[in-house]
Structure formats: structure tokens, C-alpha cells
Scaffold this active site. Structure first.
Site, mmCIF file in Angstrom:
data_model
loop_
_atom_site.group_PDB
_atom_site.id
_atom_site.type_symbol
_atom_site.label_atom_id
_atom_site.label_comp_id
_atom_site.label_asym_id
_atom_site.label_seq_id
_atom_site.Cartn_x
_atom_site.Cartn_y
_atom_site.Cartn_z
ATOM 1 N N ALA A 69 18.236 -7.491 0.306
ATOM 2 C CA ALA A 69 17.271 -8.242 1.094
ATOM 3 C C ALA A 69 16.166 -8.756 0.176
ATOM 4 C CB ALA A 69 16.699 -7.345 2.185
ATOM 5 N N GLY A 112 20.883 -4.563 0.669
ATOM 6 C CA GLY A 112 21.520 -5.407 1.677
ATOM 7 C C GLY A 112 22.789 -6.097 1.168
ATOM 8 N N GLU A 115 25.302 -3.632 1.782
ATOM 9 C CA GLU A 115 25.472 -3.502 3.231
ATOM 10 C C GLU A 115 26.246 -4.685 3.801
ATOM 11 O OE1 GLU A 115 21.208 -2.891 3.578
ATOM 12 O OE2 GLU A 115 21.603 -1.053 4.707
ATOM 13 N N GLU A 135 16.947 1.211 -1.947
ATOM 14 C CA GLU A 135 15.764 1.095 -1.073
ATOM 15 C C GLU A 135 14.768 2.225 -1.294
ATOM 16 O OE1 GLU A 135 18.906 0.688 -0.084
ATOM 17 O OE2 GLU A 135 19.068 -1.118 1.133
HETATM 18 N N1 CAA Z 1 14.420 -9.694 -3.568
HETATM 19 C C1 CAA Z 1 13.667 -10.678 -4.093
HETATM 20 N N2 CAA Z 1 13.728 -11.068 -5.376
HETATM 21 C C2 CAA Z 1 14.580 -10.420 -6.171
HETATM 22 C C3 CAA Z 1 15.394 -9.381 -5.708
HETATM 23 C C4 CAA Z 1 15.300 -9.014 -4.335
HETATM 24 N N3 CAA Z 1 16.054 -8.058 -3.781
HETATM 25 N N4 CAA Z 1 16.128 -8.915 -6.742
HETATM 26 C C5 CAA Z 1 15.791 -9.645 -7.808
HETATM 27 N N5 CAA Z 1 14.853 -10.559 -7.482
HETATM 28 C C6 CAA Z 1 14.204 -11.543 -8.334
HETATM 29 C C7 CAA Z 1 13.130 -10.912 -9.199
HETATM 30 O O1 CAA Z 1 11.950 -10.773 -8.473
HETATM 31 C C8 CAA Z 1 13.041 -11.905 -10.309
HETATM 32 O O2 CAA Z 1 12.305 -13.018 -9.860
HETATM 33 P P1 CAA Z 1 11.156 -13.679 -10.842
HETATM 34 O O3 CAA Z 1 11.946 -14.166 -12.034
HETATM 35 O O4 CAA Z 1 10.596 -14.752 -9.993
HETATM 36 O O5 CAA Z 1 10.237 -12.570 -11.177
HETATM 37 C C9 CAA Z 1 14.483 -12.357 -10.481
HETATM 38 O O6 CAA Z 1 15.145 -12.068 -9.266
HETATM 39 C C10 CAA Z 1 15.169 -11.626 -11.607
HETATM 40 O O7 CAA Z 1 15.014 -10.224 -11.411
HETATM 41 P P2 CAA Z 1 14.578 -9.214 -12.594
HETATM 42 O O8 CAA Z 1 13.599 -9.858 -13.497
HETATM 43 O O9 CAA Z 1 14.176 -7.921 -11.949
HETATM 44 O O10 CAA Z 1 15.978 -9.057 -13.363
HETATM 45 P P3 CAA Z 1 16.604 -7.737 -14.024
HETATM 46 O O11 CAA Z 1 17.885 -8.186 -14.687
HETATM 47 O O12 CAA Z 1 15.602 -7.022 -14.838
HETATM 48 O O13 CAA Z 1 16.981 -6.778 -12.777
HETATM 49 C C11 CAA Z 1 17.860 -6.160 -10.627
HETATM 50 C C12 CAA Z 1 17.869 -7.171 -11.774
HETATM 51 C C13 CAA Z 1 18.374 -4.820 -11.129
HETATM 52 C C14 CAA Z 1 18.753 -6.672 -9.520
HETATM 53 C C15 CAA Z 1 16.401 -5.960 -10.139
HETATM 54 O O14 CAA Z 1 15.834 -7.248 -9.891
HETATM 55 C C16 CAA Z 1 16.265 -5.146 -8.911
HETATM 56 O O15 CAA Z 1 16.262 -3.930 -8.969
HETATM 57 N N6 CAA Z 1 16.139 -5.817 -7.705
HETATM 58 C C17 CAA Z 1 15.850 -5.176 -6.483
HETATM 59 C C18 CAA Z 1 17.040 -4.436 -5.923
HETATM 60 C C19 CAA Z 1 16.658 -3.762 -4.634
HETATM 61 O O16 CAA Z 1 15.772 -2.917 -4.568
HETATM 62 N N7 CAA Z 1 17.369 -4.119 -3.538
HETATM 63 C C20 CAA Z 1 17.151 -3.564 -2.240
HETATM 64 C C21 CAA Z 1 16.394 -4.530 -1.396
HETATM 65 S S1 CAA Z 1 15.842 -3.802 0.111
HETATM 66 C C22 CAA Z 1 17.107 -4.023 1.197
HETATM 67 O O17 CAA Z 1 18.152 -4.545 0.883
HETATM 68 C C23 CAA Z 1 16.802 -3.552 2.610
HETATM 69 C C24 CAA Z 1 17.943 -3.538 3.533
HETATM 70 O O18 CAA Z 1 18.669 -2.550 3.626
HETATM 71 C C25 CAA Z 1 18.205 -4.663 4.437
#
Ligand code: CAA
Length: 261
Positions: A69, A112, A115, A135
Site C-alpha cells: 500500500a 499489500g 496480500e 507492516e
Molecule cells: N509506499 C509509498 N512509496 C513507496 C513504497 C510504499 N509502500 N515503497 C517504496 N516507495 C517509494 C519510496 O518512498 C521511494 O520514493 P522516493 O524516491 O520519492 O523517496 C521509492 O519508492 C524508492 O524506495 P526506496 O528509496 O526505499 O528504495 P530501496 O531500494 O531502498 O527499498 C523497499 C525498497 C525495500 C521496497 C522499501 O522502499 C520499503 O521497505 N518500502 C516499504 C515496504 C512496506 O512497508 N510495505 C508495506 C506497506 S503497508 C501495507 O501494505 C498495508 C496493507 O496491508 C494494506
């Protein structure tokens, strides 16, 4: 096809009978913002009503399926508004799609993203796919079925470990857990998923719909009720033309010609 900005949509396969949805937010790791999920639901509903399509493949790109998400979109949300007007409501529309959906997961399937793959009916993974429910590390818990999917399709131990730790799991581990059926080299993944979609599309659509309905019941009810549900649907196949056609074609040693009626 509905107009979409966050996903690419097309009909693929030799007979153009497979829907293909490709997430198109590569710079955000295909984060599933509300608009993207709405577009996926709109497109799947469109394909449900398109008699030339028998199944749909959902994929990201070779590097990542989806990082989950959209955290930036979610960050400022408050409880009361979220509770009263569930912002994940379009996810539930995907659960009610009648035709089979195949997830083709390369790279990250986080939160997500994972999911969404579990909402699909069949999950194929690339050899380098990575699964996680992170999460817990961003101050929340899975909200689109993570705790339930890992429990029902995998096991309690897997669900607990995945959701309590945010640890990452390989395609092989996800396959062992039961949430992935097959693993392919990354470059072959989508074409293998499309081939599977073509195979499903070559069958009787009404019987395919019944099978999807019956298998889903297995995850929503007990064995006795599930068996009864299956038996009722089995009996009802004898009201279809395709049952007559299938069994007649068998006796006549020819290929059946399905009409979906
Ligand atoms: N939402 C929004 N933006 C995201 C994102 C997310 N889930 N995942 C990555 N991005 C964005 C980052 O913010 C970044 O944007 P900017 O360049 O504008 O800063 C861009 O994508 C690249 O990300 P990183 O710089 O972090 O790249 P990385 O290679 O170092 O890491 C990653 C990649 C491991 C996927 C890391 O971005 C990460 O951990 N993302 C979040 C994963 C997460 O926590 N997901 C769960 C979401 S909550 C959910 O899904 C709830 C539900 O059950 C419905």
C-alpha cells in the site's frame, strides 16, 4: 477497457483471450495507491463482463511486483474516517471477481503487494521473488488479508512468523508455505502465467466459474458444508449445455466445443 493511469491493461495470448494487468508505478516500486487498486478492480470487472476473456494475469515488472500500500498516501489517515469510510473498500471488489486471476510475482511482493497476490487464485513466482509483510515495521499491521491469507493458505506458524517479524521470504519458502504454486526463471514468468491463462480460457467458462466458486468456499466454510456446496454445483453442471457437449464429445472421440452455457 476502462481508462487507467496507474496500470497498463491489454488482452494477450494467441486468441487475445487473457487479460493482462501490469502495474505502472515503477519509481514508487508499484506502491498500491487507492487509484491503482480502483483501476485494477474496474479492469477486472470489465474483463468479467467480456466474454472473450477467460482469465487475467496481474503482474508488476521484473524488479518488483509491488512494495505494498502507498505509505505516503496512508500516513495522515485517522481512525474515525477510516472506520466510517473504509479506504480499502476497492480491495474487496477484487475478491468478488468471478473469473480466475493469476498473479505473476517477480521481485518484491511486500505488504499489500503480497496480500494482492494472495487474493489472486493462482500465484506463480519468479526465482528471485521476495515476500514479506513489513507492516509491523511501519507502525501498523496487515490490512488487506495478510494475517488471514498466510494462516489459511499457509499455516499458523508461517502466518505468525511472517506478520510478527516483517522478515523476507524467498520464492522457494513461499512455495513451501503454500502461497505459491510454481516458480520460473524471471524472464519466463509472465509468458508462463499467460500460457496458464490461455489454458483456463480454453475451457468452458461456466464450469471454470463454478470451480473457482467451489474452491473459494473451501476457505470460507467447514468440510461438510464445502462438500455439500461442491455436490450441489456438480449436480447443477447437468443443467448446462457444456456438460452435454463435453460428455458427448468424449463418446464421439472429438474435441468439445464449449459455449459457456
Ligand atoms: N509506499 C509509498 N512509496 C513507496 C513504497 C510504499 N509502500 N515503497 C517504496 N516507495 C517509494 C519510496 O518512498 C521511494 O520514493 P522516493 O524516491 O520519492 O523517496 C521509492 O519508492 C524508492 O524506495 P526506496 O528509496 O526505499 O528504495 P530501496 O531500494 O531502498 O527499498 C523497499 C525498497 C525495500 C521496497 C522499501 O522502499 C520499503 O521497505 N518500502 C516499504 C515496504 C512496506 O512497508 N510495505 C508495506 C506497506 S503497508 C501495507 O501494505 C498495508 C496493507 O496491508 C494494506
Amino acid at each position: 477497457l476502462p481508462r487507467c493511469e496507474m496500470i497498463k491493461t491489454e488482452k494477450v495470448g494467441e486468441k487475445s483471450n487473457v487479460g493482462l494487468i501490469t502495474f505502472n508505478r515503477p519509481r514508487q516500486f508499484n506502491a498500491l495507491c487507492l487509484q491503482l487498486i480502483k483501476e485494477v478492480a474496474d479492469t477486472l470487472e470489465h474483463f468479467d463482463n467480456d466474454e472473450t476473456v477467460g482469465a487475467t494475469v496481474i503482474t508488476g515488472n521484473e524488479k518488483h511486483f509491488s512494495a505494498g500500500a502507498d505509505i505516503k498516501e496512508m500516513a495522515g489517515k485517522e481512525f474515525a474516517a477510516s472506520y466510517k469510510k473504509d479506504f480499502l473498500v476497492d480491495w474487496d471488489r477484487i475478491r468478488t471477481v468471478k473469473k480466475p486471476i493469476i498473479a505473476a510475482v517477480n521481485g518484491y511482493a511486500f505488504g499489500g503487494g503480497n496480500e494482492l497476490s494472495m487474493i489472486c487464485d493462482i500465484v506463480y513466482a519468479g526465482e528471485k521473488a521476495v515476500f514479506s509483510q513489513p507492516e509491523i515495521n511501519i507502525g501498523t499491521i496487515p490490512g488487506a488479508g495478510g494475517t488471514q491469507g498466510w494462516s489459511r493458505f499457509g499455516s499458523k506458524s508461517w502466518a505468525m512468523e511472517v506478520c510478527l517479524t516483517g522478515n523476507r521470504f524467498t520464492a522457494q519458502e513461499a512455495q513451501m508455505a503454500g502461497i505459491v504454486s510454481r516458480i520460473f526463471p524471471p524472464k519466463e514468468l509472465v509468458s508462463e502465467a499467460i500460457k496458464l491463462g490461455e489454458k483456463i480460457s480454453s475451457k468452458s467458462p461456466i464450469l471454470i466459474q463454478m470451480i473457482k466458486e467451489a474452491v473459494k468456499v473451501a476457505y470460507e466454510t467447514n468440510m461438510q458444508q464445502g462438500l455439500q456446496y461442491e455436490r450441489r454445483l456438480f449436480h447443477s453442471t447437468f443443467a448446462t449445455n457444456d456438460q452435454k457437449e463435453g460428455m458427448t464429445a468424449f463418446a464421439q472421440k472429438r474435441k468439445p466445443n464449449w459455449t459457456g452455457n
